[in-house]
Design an enzyme around this catalytic site. Structure first.
Site, PDB file in Angstrom:
ATOM      1  N   ASP A  98      22.186 -10.265  82.820  1.00  0.00           N
ATOM      2  CA  ASP A  98      21.878 -11.500  82.098  1.00  0.00           C
ATOM      3  C   ASP A  98      21.989 -12.564  83.175  1.00  0.00           C
ATOM      4  O   ASP A  98      23.102 -12.885  83.625  1.00  0.00           O
ATOM      5  CB  ASP A  98      22.898 -11.763  80.984  1.00  0.00           C
ATOM      6  CG  ASP A  98      22.551 -13.027  80.221  1.00  0.00           C
ATOM      7  OD1 ASP A  98      22.238 -14.038  80.874  1.00  0.00           O
ATOM      8  OD2 ASP A  98      22.583 -13.010  78.987  1.00  0.00           O
ATOM      9  N   HIS A  99      20.857 -13.100  83.614  1.00  0.00           N
ATOM     10  CA  HIS A  99      20.923 -13.913  84.828  1.00  0.00           C
ATOM     11  C   HIS A  99      21.752 -15.189  84.638  1.00  0.00           C
ATOM     12  O   HIS A  99      22.188 -15.792  85.601  1.00  0.00           O
ATOM     13  CB  HIS A  99      19.528 -14.208  85.399  1.00  0.00           C
ATOM     14  CG  HIS A  99      18.798 -15.327  84.731  1.00  0.00           C
ATOM     15  ND1 HIS A  99      18.112 -15.166  83.560  1.00  0.00           N
ATOM     16  CD2 HIS A  99      18.636 -16.627  85.074  1.00  0.00           C
ATOM     17  CE1 HIS A  99      17.566 -16.320  83.208  1.00  0.00           C
ATOM     18  NE2 HIS A  99      17.861 -17.230  84.111  1.00  0.00           N
TER      19      HIS A  99
ATOM     20  N   HIS B 250      21.567 -15.196  76.573  1.00  0.00           N
ATOM     21  CA  HIS B 250      22.090 -16.298  77.394  1.00  0.00           C
ATOM     22  C   HIS B 250      23.063 -17.206  76.624  1.00  0.00           C
ATOM     23  O   HIS B 250      24.158 -17.495  77.095  1.00  0.00           O
ATOM     24  CB  HIS B 250      20.944 -17.154  77.933  1.00  0.00           C
ATOM     25  CG  HIS B 250      19.921 -16.386  78.730  1.00  0.00           C
ATOM     26  ND1 HIS B 250      20.248 -15.294  79.497  1.00  0.00           N
ATOM     27  CD2 HIS B 250      18.588 -16.555  78.891  1.00  0.00           C
ATOM     28  CE1 HIS B 250      19.155 -14.829  80.082  1.00  0.00           C
ATOM     29  NE2 HIS B 250      18.136 -15.574  79.728  1.00  0.00           N
TER      30      HIS B 250
END
Ligand code: BG6
Length: 483
Positions: free
Chosen positions: A176-177, A239
């Site tokens: 999950d950046h 996010h």
């Protein structure tokens, strides 16, 4: 202050989907910047693999172009050449035999090996199976998988099961950046590195928390994927959920993979189901110069949302009674992501009603203009009695740390190096992803049953009016979306 670079061991990294958009825009540019920074040496192999028939020279050209576009100014000519020399390419069929022997021939036995699945999730199982059949999974092997990790709870479970056939959990890095963003990690530093905030970090002192991730871009070239996903699956399930977890979790005993992920999981599991009336879905309209969502999606009757606002409640001792308002959308007024912790009023005002209502707000700006701001109440200067005003104690990281130090690396740089280091702290565990789907699925199921279209909103606005009402009816209001 100079950034510290701790070199990683040499490695062989295979990027499945090596000709794709993510590889070109994010993965290879991130690797290049880490190479320029000296984090790994030339004794590393970066192997692109995809169906497209091409040779290594052609892939190098493709990546060289990507570096020109996405890493302007980084490294000198010799460094760039040294980086490109590490690249090779294999034309490979995830579902057939083509290319696998060639790939095996390129992997070295005495190196850490990582496999980046930058492909559609439908291929994860095939890739895992072929890696196994060709004896490529050794004890150092690890895989990186991109979101979306499933489309709902059932598909996420199925994916977890598929991967578990050939890999242990400690070998699976679900990206999950947002967790790779410096300022997101800073949430933990701010909370657990200071004694100041933690005693107040609970429903006794916090009135509510707002999390906003606003974007100005539309769905652009990702129409097909996005029309299928929508803001709930694309942003909230992952996010925003991660941000909520980091804000709400109990202090882990150590900053280490399982202690951190255990605490995040507890938060997700303590989330109440969301009442249908506590969610607002929106879809952007056109503005004369840019088309509306439906036109971009290529579906004139699309009911996919590009905006979500919702009220979440966590049923545990720390947070019962403190709502978390989450909001995200595309084509909004500004690109800005922030978390605002809005504290309660002082229990009694010694200055009387005329002094007005004043609240402390801690704002953590994730992007752009990263920093933290604490709103404090002071006396308005000058004669004329005791009038109070709110002023910000503002720390913009670029000013506090200096521009060089605050030139944060891209999230992918940090995350890919963590994969090589074998550190899963900033990656999602399988049970975490499943718990997040278990919370979002019922919300989506209601929409599917009702078949109500999302509410329209103007490009450049703050989303549908109803999103404002979501807070107004609780006597609260959203912070302004501004650059
Ligand atoms: C991605 C979403 O995961 O995150 C995109 O799929 C979104 O729709 C993007 O635009 C936002 O990331 P960032 O780093 O620009 O905030």
């Amino acid at each position: 202050m100079a950034s510290r670079v701790i070199p990683v061991e040499p490695f062989d990294l295979v990027i499945f989907g090596g000709t794709g958009d993510l590889a070109r825009r994010k993965i290879l540019p991130a690797l290049y910047r880490r190479f320029v920074a000296g984090q790994f040496g030339a004794d590393t192999r970066l192997i692109g693999a995809a169906r497209t028939a091409m040779d290594s020279a052609a892939w190098r050209d493709l990546i060289a172009e990507a570096l020109d576009e996405f890493t302007t100014g980084a490294g000198d000519g010799a460094t760039r050449e040294a980086f490109l020399a590490m690249l090779s390419y294999v034309t490979l069929d995830a579902r057939g035999e083509e290319g696998w022997t060639a790939l095996s021939g390129q992997m070295r036995d005495d190196r850490i090996r990582a496999f980046y699945f930058s492909v559609a999730p439908a291929l994860f199982g095939d890739l895992a199976e072929r890696l196994h059949l060709h004896g490529l999974i050794d004890e150092t092997a690890r895989i990186v998988v991109e979101k979306p990790f499933g489309h709902d709870l059932d598909s996420a479970r199925a994916l977890n099961r598929t991967l578990a056939q050939h890999f242990c959990e400690h070998q699976i890095y679900r990206i999950d950046h947002y967790l790779g963003k410096e300022t997101v990690q800073n949430l933990m530093a701010i909370r657990f590195g200071n004694v100041l905030f933690e005693p107040l970090w609970n429903s006794q002192y916090v009135d509510h928390i707002q999390i906003t991730v606003a974007e100005t871009v539309g769905i652009g070239g990702r129409a097909e994927y996005y029309n299928h996903a929508g803001a709930m699956r694309d942003m909230v399930q992952n996010h925003l959920m991660q941000l909520l977890c980091l804000i709400a979790m109990e202090p882990p005993a150590r900053f280490a993979p399982d202690p951190v992920r255990d605490e995040k999981l507890k938060v997700i599991r303590a989330l109440d189901p969301v009442a249908p009336g506590d969610v607002v879905r929106g879809q952007y309209g056109g503005d004369g110069t840019q088309p509306d969502f439906r036109t971009q999606a290529g579906h004139g009757d699309s009911t996919t949302e590009s905006f979500i606002a919702l009220k979440a409640q966590i049923s545990n001792w720390r947070w019962a009674g403190t709502p978390f308002y989450l909001r995200t959308g595309k084509r909004l007024r500004a690109r800005t992501s922030e978390i605002a912790v809005v504290f309660k009023d002082a229990p009694h005002s010694i200055f009387g009603a005329e002094a007005g209502r004043h609240r402390n707000i801690l704002t953590i700006r994730l992007q752009p203009n990263e920093g933290i701001e604490l709103g404090v109440t002071i006396k308005e200067p000058g004669p004329g009695g005791m009038r109070l005003i709110d002023v910000p104690l503002d720390m913009t990281f670029a000013e506090a740390l200096g521009p060089e130090e605050a030139d944060f690396p891209d999230a992918y740089e940090r995350l890919i190096m963590d994969v090589i280091r074998g550190n899963q702290t900033l990656f999602m565990r399988g049970d975490e992803v499943e718990a997040a789907w278990a919370w979002t699925d019922p919300i989506i199921a209601v929409w599917q049953a009702e078949q109500e279209p999302p509410l329209p909103y103007d490009t450049g606005s703050a989303g549908p009016e109803e999103a404002l009402m979501l807070m107004h009816r609780d006597g609260r209001r959203w912070r302004e979306i501004k650059p």
